[in-house]
Design a protein around this motif. Structure first.
Motif, PDB file in Angstrom:
ATOM      1  N   THR A 134      21.348 -34.371   5.642  1.00  0.00           N
ATOM      2  CA  THR A 134      21.429 -35.812   5.460  1.00  0.00           C
ATOM      3  C   THR A 134      21.800 -36.144   4.021  1.00  0.00           C
ATOM      4  O   THR A 134      21.175 -35.638   3.092  1.00  0.00           O
ATOM      5  CB  THR A 134      20.083 -36.472   5.819  1.00  0.00           C
ATOM      6  N   GLY A 135      22.824 -36.975   3.836  1.00  0.00           N
ATOM      7  CA  GLY A 135      23.257 -37.394   2.510  1.00  0.00           C
ATOM      8  C   GLY A 135      24.327 -36.529   1.892  1.00  0.00           C
ATOM      9  O   GLY A 135      24.712 -36.741   0.750  1.00  0.00           O
ATOM     10  N   TYR A 136      24.869 -35.559   2.642  1.00  0.00           N
ATOM     11  CA  TYR A 136      25.845 -34.648   2.044  1.00  0.00           C
ATOM     12  C   TYR A 136      27.142 -35.347   1.653  1.00  0.00           C
ATOM     13  O   TYR A 136      27.820 -34.912   0.725  1.00  0.00           O
ATOM     14  CB  TYR A 136      26.131 -33.446   2.953  1.00  0.00           C
ATOM     15  N   GLU A 137      27.500 -36.438   2.324  1.00  0.00           N
ATOM     16  CA  GLU A 137      28.760 -37.120   2.009  1.00  0.00           C
ATOM     17  C   GLU A 137      28.723 -37.771   0.629  1.00  0.00           C
ATOM     18  O   GLU A 137      29.753 -37.920  -0.024  1.00  0.00           O
ATOM     19  CB  GLU A 137      29.068 -38.221   3.036  1.00  0.00           C
ATOM     20  N   THR A 138      27.561 -38.169   0.177  1.00  0.00           N
ATOM     21  CA  THR A 138      27.430 -38.888  -1.094  1.00  0.00           C
ATOM     22  C   THR A 138      26.725 -38.065  -2.173  1.00  0.00           C
ATOM     23  O   THR A 138      26.370 -38.603  -3.219  1.00  0.00           O
ATOM     24  CB  THR A 138      26.635 -40.191  -0.873  1.00  0.00           C
ATOM     25  N   PHE A 139      26.524 -36.789  -1.935  1.00  0.00           N
ATOM     26  CA  PHE A 139      25.829 -35.896  -2.860  1.00  0.00           C
ATOM     27  C   PHE A 139      24.430 -36.425  -3.183  1.00  0.00           C
ATOM     28  O   PHE A 139      23.933 -36.279  -4.295  1.00  0.00           O
ATOM     29  CB  PHE A 139      26.635 -35.651  -4.132  1.00  0.00           C
ATOM     30  N   SER A 140      23.809 -37.068  -2.183  1.00  0.00           N
ATOM     31  CA  SER A 140      22.448 -37.576  -2.357  1.00  0.00           C
ATOM     32  C   SER A 140      21.468 -36.813  -1.471  1.00  0.00           C
ATOM     33  O   SER A 140      20.372 -37.281  -1.216  1.00  0.00           O
ATOM     34  CB  SER A 140      22.397 -39.077  -2.022  1.00  0.00           C
ATOM     35  N   ASP A 141      21.880 -35.637  -1.022  1.00  0.00           N
ATOM     36  CA  ASP A 141      20.997 -34.823  -0.192  1.00  0.00           C
ATOM     37  C   ASP A 141      19.869 -34.235  -1.022  1.00  0.00           C
ATOM     38  O   ASP A 141      19.933 -34.197  -2.252  1.00  0.00           O
ATOM     39  CB  ASP A 141      21.805 -33.704   0.497  1.00  0.00           C
ATOM     40  N   ASP A 142      18.824 -33.779  -0.342  1.00  0.00           N
ATOM     41  CA  ASP A 142      17.631 -33.271  -1.028  1.00  0.00           C
ATOM     42  C   ASP A 142      17.897 -32.038  -1.885  1.00  0.00           C
ATOM     43  O   ASP A 142      17.283 -31.865  -2.937  1.00  0.00           O
ATOM     44  CB  ASP A 142      16.526 -32.957  -0.012  1.00  0.00           C
ATOM     45  N   ILE A 143      18.813 -31.186  -1.452  1.00  0.00           N
ATOM     46  CA  ILE A 143      19.096 -29.969  -2.232  1.00  0.00           C
ATOM     47  C   ILE A 143      19.798 -30.347  -3.536  1.00  0.00           C
ATOM     48  O   ILE A 143      19.412 -29.896  -4.617  1.00  0.00           O
ATOM     49  CB  ILE A 143      19.932 -28.961  -1.422  1.00  0.00           C
ATOM     50  N   THR A 144      20.829 -31.179  -3.439  1.00  0.00           N
ATOM     51  CA  THR A 144      21.566 -31.595  -4.634  1.00  0.00           C
ATOM     52  C   THR A 144      20.654 -32.332  -5.609  1.00  0.00           C
ATOM     53  O   THR A 144      20.658 -32.053  -6.808  1.00  0.00           O
ATOM     54  CB  THR A 144      22.759 -32.496  -4.246  1.00  0.00           C
ATOM     55  N   LYS A 145      19.846 -33.256  -5.113  1.00  0.00           N
ATOM     56  CA  LYS A 145      18.936 -34.016  -5.984  1.00  0.00           C
ATOM     57  C   LYS A 145      17.901 -33.098  -6.634  1.00  0.00           C
ATOM     58  O   LYS A 145      17.656 -33.180  -7.835  1.00  0.00           O
ATOM     59  CB  LYS A 145      18.245 -35.124  -5.195  1.00  0.00           C
TER      60      LYS A 145
END
Length: 176
Positions: free
Chosen positions: A19-30
């Motif tokens: 969830t959020g991979y399109e906007t780089f707001s996913d939990d892993i990236t954050k």
């Protein structure tokens, strides 16, 4: 128009979504951005989940993904590679493993803390086993996110421009 931000670690993720991979707001990236102490805006981690190596009838996505990953790696645009265990050594050959030998990147203490059961080896034709990746299945990368990969594994690409940050992803995942 140029992007007005710097990417300090670019990871390709194959056959997985979050969830959020399109906007780089996913939990892993954050989480990884926080670990590196960067803001995620002017200085960013990018994890690209738009690749698949699973061959489907009448679909060229696997072939396109394979070619794109080859090209990005050859120009040094990929730092880390994440895929299910079956595809972690997909690009490796005896001449070049695609992923760096972990013994060159991590200390023996770090490798011991990760545990041999979490290290993936590429076995060359002569029987030599090279540790090229780590299994993230038992880490927060899998347990604290909605990542769809069943057995996510990760390695540092040999042509990485941001090698230290790519290695830091392993340290982040295993709390080293």
């Amino acid at each position: 128009i140029q992007n007005n931000y710097d990417v300090v670690c670019n990871i390709v993720a194959v056959d997985g979504k979050i969830t959020g991979y399109e906007t780089f707001s996913d939990d892993i990236t954050k989480g990884f951005s926080n670990y590196l102490g960067i803001d995620g805006k002017k200085t960013r981690v990018e994890i690209d989940f738009n690749y698949s190596l699973i061959v489907q009838p009448l679909d060229q996505e696997a072939n396109v993904s394979q070619n794109k990953i080859y090209i990005l790696a050859s120009v040094g645009s990929i730092d880390g590679y994440m895929a299910n265990r079956d595809y972690i050594d997909y690009f490796s050959t005896d001449n070049e493993t695609f992923l760096v030998d972990l013994r060159e990147l991590l200390t023996s203490d770090e490798l011991e803390r990760i545990g041999d059961e979490n290290i993936i080896y590429y076995t060359k034709n002569d029987g030599t086993a090279v540790p090229i990746a780590v299994d993230l299945s038992g880490t927060k990368i899998k347990s604290e996110t909605d990542l769809t990969m069943e057995s996510p594994c990760y390695g540092v690409v040999v042509s990485a421009k941001n090698t230290e940050n790519a290695v830091s992803f392993i340290r982040y995942a295993f709390d080293l």
